[in-house]
Design a protein around this motif. Structure first.
Motif, short mmCIF file in Angstrom:
data_model
loop_
_atom_site.label_atom_id
_atom_site.label_comp_id
_atom_site.label_asym_id
_atom_site.label_seq_id
_atom_site.Cartn_x
_atom_site.Cartn_y
_atom_site.Cartn_z
N LEU A 157 0.85 -1.19 0.00
CA LEU A 157 0.00 0.00 0.00
C LEU A 157 0.88 1.25 0.00
N CYS A 158 0.72 2.10 -1.01
CA CYS A 158 1.48 3.33 -1.13
C CYS A 158 0.55 4.43 -1.64
N HIS A 159 0.99 5.66 -1.52
CA HIS A 159 0.16 6.73 -2.06
C HIS A 159 0.21 6.76 -3.59
N ALA A 160 1.42 6.60 -4.15
CA ALA A 160 1.56 6.75 -5.60
C ALA A 160 2.42 5.65 -6.21
N GLY A 161 3.71 5.63 -5.85
CA GLY A 161 4.64 4.65 -6.40
C GLY A 161 5.08 3.65 -5.35
N ALA A 162 5.45 2.47 -5.81
CA ALA A 162 5.85 1.40 -4.89
C ALA A 162 7.12 1.77 -4.13
N ILE B 268 1.13 6.24 -12.35
CA ILE B 268 1.01 5.08 -13.22
C ILE B 268 0.16 5.52 -14.41
N GLU B 269 0.79 5.65 -15.56
CA GLU B 269 0.14 6.27 -16.72
C GLU B 269 -0.40 5.27 -17.73
N SER B 270 -0.14 3.99 -17.51
CA SER B 270 -0.59 3.00 -18.48
C SER B 270 -0.95 1.71 -17.78
N GLY B 271 -1.97 1.04 -18.30
CA GLY B 271 -2.34 -0.27 -17.77
C GLY B 271 -1.28 -1.32 -18.03
N HIS C 146 -3.68 8.67 -5.69
CA HIS C 146 -2.92 9.68 -6.41
C HIS C 146 -3.32 9.82 -7.88
N THR C 147 -3.20 8.75 -8.67
CA THR C 147 -3.43 8.86 -10.11
C THR C 147 -4.93 8.78 -10.43
#
Length: 201
Positions: free
Chosen positions: A137-142, A168-171, A200-201
């Protein structure tokens, strides 16, 4: 027992309280709650929301982490305490920090100190084990602060910024594969996470 994750409350205390009622959150320890940061800015009640979250965080089954808005707020408090005249206009104006700041400076000094100390101690990641699976669990990035030996503070601060600012801009992006690349196996025992859960994203 249920495990709930909520992110990006952004000063909307009424919505947070309504959501906890809607999910019928159990305050006797049967449920767990993870709050993934961005408690302030944009909404009308940033400081009231933050004080409510700080109170929730005293419960052993509630865990909170840092968001990018919380970090910008913390940095502004720290600069103010050193009497720096440098202001973060990106936070104050572009990210609606001005209302948060006005509410903060109107507080008694003791309440300001409590918020400052709580923000300083916020972790940048949590992990939880649910139904035989580990989740990061993170706010944005691992981010895995407890899994890596840092040789300098610049590397540590860079990883913290990644944790609260990455998008994270892409699936097609697999944040866990990227995580394993950034944290060599010889520095930590590789945990098999089912997935990264973030806001975040």
């Amino acid at each position: 027992m249920s495990t709930y994750v909520i992110s990006d409350i952004h000063g909307n205390l009424r919505a947070l309280q309504a959501l906890l009622v809607e999910i019928d959150f159990k305050y006797d320890g049967r449920d767990k709650l993870y709050l993934l940061g961005d408690y302030v800015d944009w909404g009308p009640d940033s400081i009231a929301t933050l004080e409510y979250v700080i109170n929730l965080d005293t419960l052993p089954f509630v865990k909170c982490i840092m968001g990018n808005h919380d970090l910008m707020f913390l940095e502004e408090i720290a600069k103010n305490r050193t009497h720096s005249k440098v202001r973060d206009n990106n936070w104050l104006f572009n990210n609606r920090g001005l209302d948060t700041w006005a509410q903060y400076v109107a507080l008694p000094e003791e309440s300001q100190d409590l918020i400052y100390e709580w923000l300083k101690k916020l972790p940048y990641a949590q992990e939880t084990y649910v139904r035989r699976h580990w989740y990061l669990l993170c706010h944005a990035g691992a981010y895995l602060p407890q899994k890596k030996r840092y040789v300098n503070t610049e590397e540590l601060e860079g990883d913290k910024l990644y944790a609260v600012w990455h998008r994270i801009e892409s699936g097609d992006e697999d944040p866990l594969t990227n995580l394993y690349d950034r944290y060599p196996h010889h520095t930590w025992k590789k945990r098999k996470y089912e997935r990264l859960i973030c806001g975040h994203t």
